[in-house]
Design a protein around this motif. Structure first.
Motif: not given
Ligand SMILES: *Cc1c(COP(=O)(O)O)cnc(C)c1O
Length: 236
Positions: A152-172
């Motif tokens: 196995i080669r780990i190449q990085g990270l993945m995330t699924i951010a919450p569903f939000v009305e305003n995408s700025e809320e997911n910036r953090q």
């Protein structure tokens, strides 16, 4: 329609890159084709798409068999251990490795097939109960344990951010994933590379690109709204 949406998505990625001084080539667009039939994927292929993301093993396997061989398939959905053997020789990258247990199964099947499998570790940055992914706290230990698997080669990270009305809320959330990847990269663990950050979907990919995404997973923005009553395989 598809062409306009695809062009628009690429333009949006380019303008987000420009805004923060990134090179557009640093960001790869994954066309998330789940629920869409092979005809629709072929249309996207003819418009130049070569990377498709699927979240169900059976769907991925059938589309893989039906479509041109130069497509790079990405498994982006939750992966059950008993299905690992069906996908590892068909995908370029598995985004959704969320436990050492799953990684161990990937290791065993990869060894049997004499392959090296590229993966991302999925992180539940927001700590949402409904989501898969390891917590930021357990991440360093999970990465160390998975890094010990030779196939196995780990190449990085993945995330699924919450569903939000305003995408700025997911910036953090995106900034946090980036920080986690920098922290792990600094540990210089053997067999671990942190080049890939898979984050951002239709509703929030411009913000994700501004925060350092290298892979964005866009479905609706390219193909339109999904119809979950179709299984994506039998559609004519
Ligand atoms: C469906 C899916 C996407 C794409 O979602 P859209 O909102 O349609 O862009 C991205 N990532 C994962 C893991 C998915 O399951």
């Amino acid at each position: 329609m598809l062409k306009e949406r695809l062009d628009k998505t690429k333009e949006t990625i380019a303008s987000s890159c420009k805004k923060v001084g990134r090179d557009t080539n640093e960001v790869e667009l994954i066309a998330v084709s789940k629920t869409w039939g092979v005809e629709t994927l072929k249309e996207a292929y003819d418009l130049g798409c070569r990377v498709f993301g699927e979240n169900k093993v059976q769907e991925l396997v059938q589309k893989h068999a039906a479509l041109p061989k130069d497509i790079r398939w990405h498994m982006i959905g939750h992966l059950q251990r008993n299905k690992v053997k069906d996908v590892i020789d068909k995908v370029e990258l598995i985004h959704s490795v969320d436990s050492v247990r799953l990684a161990k199964t990937i290791e065993q099947e990869a060894q049997k097939k004499e392959r090296i499998v590229n993966i991302l570790v999925e992180v539940n940055v927001a700590g949402e109960e409904s989501k898969f992914g390891v917590s930021p706290e357990e991440l360093p230990q999970v990465v160390r344990e998975i890094a010990a698997f030779p196939h196995i080669r780990i190449q990085g990270l993945m995330t699924i951010a919450p569903f939000v009305e305003n995408s700025e809320e997911n910036r953090q959330i995106f900034a946090d994933l980036r920080k986690l990847s920098v922290d792990i990269a600094e540990k210089s663990i053997d067999n671990v590379c942190m080049d890939i950050l898979s984050m951002g979907m239709t509703n929030d990919y411009p913000v994700a690109v501004e925060e350092g995404a290298t892979l964005v997973r866009v479905g609706t923005g390219i193909f339109g709204s999904r119809d979950y009553t179709k299984d994506g395989v039998t559609e004519k």
